[in-house]
Design a protein around this motif. Structure first.
Motif, PDB file in Angstrom:
ATOM      1  N   TYR A  64       0.884  -1.174   0.000  1.00 30.45           N
ATOM      2  CA  TYR A  64       0.000   0.000   0.000  1.00 30.45           C
ATOM      3  C   TYR A  64       0.910   1.209   0.000  1.00 30.45           C
ATOM      4  N   ASP A  78      -6.646   2.892  -3.614  1.00 31.10           N
ATOM      5  CA  ASP A  78      -5.698   3.735  -4.337  1.00 31.10           C
ATOM      6  C   ASP A  78      -4.275   3.400  -3.897  1.00 31.10           C
ATOM      7  N   GLY A  79      -3.379   3.298  -4.834  1.00 27.88           N
ATOM      8  CA  GLY A  79      -1.966   3.135  -4.508  1.00 27.88           C
ATOM      9  C   GLY A  79      -1.558   1.726  -4.117  1.00 27.88           C
ATOM     10  N   TYR A 120     -15.439   8.294  -9.140  1.00 21.93           N
ATOM     11  CA  TYR A 120     -14.407   8.047 -10.137  1.00 21.93           C
ATOM     12  C   TYR A 120     -13.111   8.817  -9.896  1.00 21.93           C
ATOM     13  N   ALA A 121     -13.228  10.070  -9.471  1.00 23.98           N
ATOM     14  CA  ALA A 121     -12.027  10.899  -9.334  1.00 23.98           C
ATOM     15  C   ALA A 121     -11.126  10.350  -8.231  1.00 23.98           C
ATOM     16  N   HIS A 122      -9.830  10.447  -8.445  1.00 24.77           N
ATOM     17  CA  HIS A 122      -8.904  10.055  -7.391  1.00 24.77           C
ATOM     18  C   HIS A 122      -8.894  11.120  -6.307  1.00 24.77           C
ATOM     19  N   LYS A 123      -8.597  10.647  -5.101  1.00 23.45           N
ATOM     20  CA  LYS A 123      -8.678  11.549  -3.946  1.00 23.45           C
ATOM     21  C   LYS A 123      -7.841  12.806  -4.125  1.00 23.45           C
ATOM     22  N   ASN A 124      -6.638  12.652  -4.691  1.00 26.18           N
ATOM     23  CA  ASN A 124      -5.745  13.808  -4.770  1.00 26.18           C
ATOM     24  C   ASN A 124      -5.761  14.475  -6.133  1.00 26.18           C
ATOM     25  N   SER A 125      -6.808  14.154  -6.917  1.00 28.10           N
ATOM     26  CA  SER A 125      -6.865  14.711  -8.263  1.00 28.10           C
ATOM     27  C   SER A 125      -6.996  16.231  -8.221  1.00 28.10           C
TER      28      SER A 125
END
Lengths: 253, 278
Positions: free
Chosen positions: A16, A60-61, B91-96
């Motif tokens: 992660y 994510d990631g 859909y959008a990434h958290k840090n987009s």
């Protein structure tokens, strides 16, 4: 039909971001048996479980190396159909969560997703799945009522019925009893024992008595490594690794 | 102990009074409007067009115009608002950076006074695009105005859907879009509806921005390119130009009735639709 390996993990590593959650997991999981994964919080047992149906990918990631094979077919390949994989490998989560729709619709959800439209076929699947999950007798008269009105234990069996409805071969369970009262837990364990005949079950649990009661094999995870993996009766009576012994005797975790 | 008890009682009293004030203010306003307005509301008032600039006749054309404008702005804003909320939350990434920008824009748009939107709509839709004072210009302007509200409330509603629902659905082999369509959006619908109701309230009550973009014609609009006068604009003009206070109150009464009916219908509709489908 003895000792057929259903799931094989080879050199599985999961990251992660910069944190490595799993180190080179090699594990053979036998068909039509219950395999328990135990270990303290954060040891990687849930991560391993979620790697089998590729649910880890939602985070994510996340980065995955190594390979998992189901029926000797690799799971992590470009051309693998994730929908087919998840149809074959069902999952029951920690928190019983019926969808906010009727009991019937909950069970019919999966089959509908996979294209079954015929009302009679759906009726049959719903009845069969609820029966297999030992819930039919309690809900047969109120299939059209909201599933959210069921108790936690009933909801968890409904979730199992929902999983059974898509006709899986493997069922992954992530601490399925941790939110249930003792009576519901006992019923769930009975159900797991019955399901073993037709399904390969992998269950993550915090409760060592539970692992001892329901499983044929147990794997002990610690800090992202599979420390010991053996027949459940062996592992609990004769742990080979000092750390396993410390854990199952309650010295940590 | 006694002083503590006394203080508790006093504080409870203060809070009770504050709550009472809210209820009282609402009652007084609605009561006053109803009392003053109800006498001029009758069949003729509701179903005949205004005559002599509103001094006589009814308000039928303004009711219809209000409906057109509300519907028009919803048709434009709801799909875009809900879709962008789905994008931002699912859909959008958290840090987009793009998502950050959209969120910031929505927040800023929500805080801009309506007259500024009106001015923009006037310059852009009415003059630059040459649509003139029309339902189209008005609905476009209102749509831009309510878009942030719809987006934000939809975002919150989508965010409130338990993560477990999504995981369970995906683990059953459902695709992302299937999960959104069959689980996330139905679960979020009551919250989304709240945003829509708030937006309808805003659109029904808007005057300045609509005066600039939809005009104040009293005729019955026959198409989206016709100008139109909503009930709120009608009320404003009746009162401001001293045409008829009586009819202004009658119109106010109908506006309140309109809002109550919409709220009730939405509430009833939600109850029928949820939590159970089928």
């Amino acid at each position: 039909m003895k000792n057929i390996i259903k799931i094989k993990s080879r050199g599985l590593k999961v990251f992660y971001g910069n944190f490595q959650a799993l180190y080179d997991i090699d594990m053979d999981i036998e068909s039509n048996k219950v395999t328990a994964l135990i270990g303290p919080s954060g040891c990687g047992k849930s991560t391993f479980l979620r790697s089998i149906n590729r649910l880890n990918e939602l985070i994510d990631g996340v980065r995955i190396e190594g390979q998992i094979y189901i029926d000797d077919k690799p799971v992590y390949e470009k051309d693998v159909d994730v929908v087919a994989l998840r149809k074959k490998v069902g999952m029951v989560f920690q928190k019983p969560s019926a969808f906010p729709m009727s009991i019937y619709e909950n069970v019919a959800y999966g089959p509908r997703i996979h294209g079954i439209k015929d009302k009679r076929t759906l009726d049959e699947i719903v009845e069969k799945s609820l029966k297999a999950a030992n819930l039919w007798d309690e809900v047969r008269d109120r299939l059209k009522s909201p599933a959210t009105g069921l108790s936690g234990g009933q909801q968890q069996r409904l979730v199992i019925a929902r999983v059974l409805a898509v006709n899986p071969e493997v069922i992954l369970m992530d601490e399925p009893a941790s939110a249930l009262d003792p009576v519901s837990t006992a019923r769930l364990e009975e159900l797991i024992a019955e399901l073993r005949t037709d399904y390969t079950i992998v269950i993550v649990t915090h409760n060592m008595q539970q692992a001892a009661r329901v499983s044929d094999y147990t794997g002990f995870f610690l800090n992202g490594r599979l420390v010991e993996y053996n027949r459940t009766d062996e592992l609990f009576v004769n742990p080979r690794d000092k750390r396993t012994e410390d854990y199952i005797t309650g010295r940590f975790g | 102990m006694r002083t503590v008890n006394l203080r508790e009682k006093l504080l409870t009293g203060v809070f009770w009074l504050a709550a009472l004030a809210i209820a009282a203010i609402l009652m007084v306003i609605i009561g006053y409007v109803v009392l003053k307005g109800i006498s001029s509301v009758n069949f003729e008032f509701l179903f005949s067009p205004p005559a002599r600039a509103g001094k006589e006749g009814g308000i039928s054309t303004t009711i219809i115009s209000t409906l057109y404008l509300v519907l028009g702005s919803l048709v434009l804003a709801v799909p875009i608002g809900v879709a962008s909320a789905v994008y931002l939350e699912e859909y959008a990434h958290k840090n987009s950076r793009f998502a950050y920008l959209v969120n910031l824009t929505a927040e800023t748009l929500a805080g801009i006074p309506s007259i500024v939107f009106g001015l923009f709509g006037f310059v852009f839709f009415v003059i630059f695009l040459g649509w003139g004072w029309s339902i189209l210009s008005g609905a476009m302007t209102m749509a831009i105005m309510i878009l942030p509200t719809i987006t934000r409330t939809s975002q919150e509603a989508i965010l409130a859907v338990p993560r477990e629902y999504r995981e369970n659905s995906l683990a059953l082999g459902a695709g992302k879009w299937q999960t959104i369509r069959k689980i996330v959006l139905p679960s979020a619908l009551p919250g989304i509806a709240t945003g829509i109701i708030l937006s309808i309230g805003r659109a029904v009550g808007e005057t300045a921005a609509l005066l600039l973009t939809a005009g104040s014609s009293l005729g019955m609009p026959a198409s989206v390119t016709d100008p139109a006068r909503t009930m709120a604009v009608h009320l404003y003009i009746l009162a401001m130009e001293g045409i008829s206070m009586e009819r202004a109150f009658g119109t106010a009464f109908v506006i309140i009735l309109f809002i109550v009916i919409i709220n009730y219908a939405a509430h009833y509709g939600m109850k029928r639709l949820f939590p159970l489908k089928k």
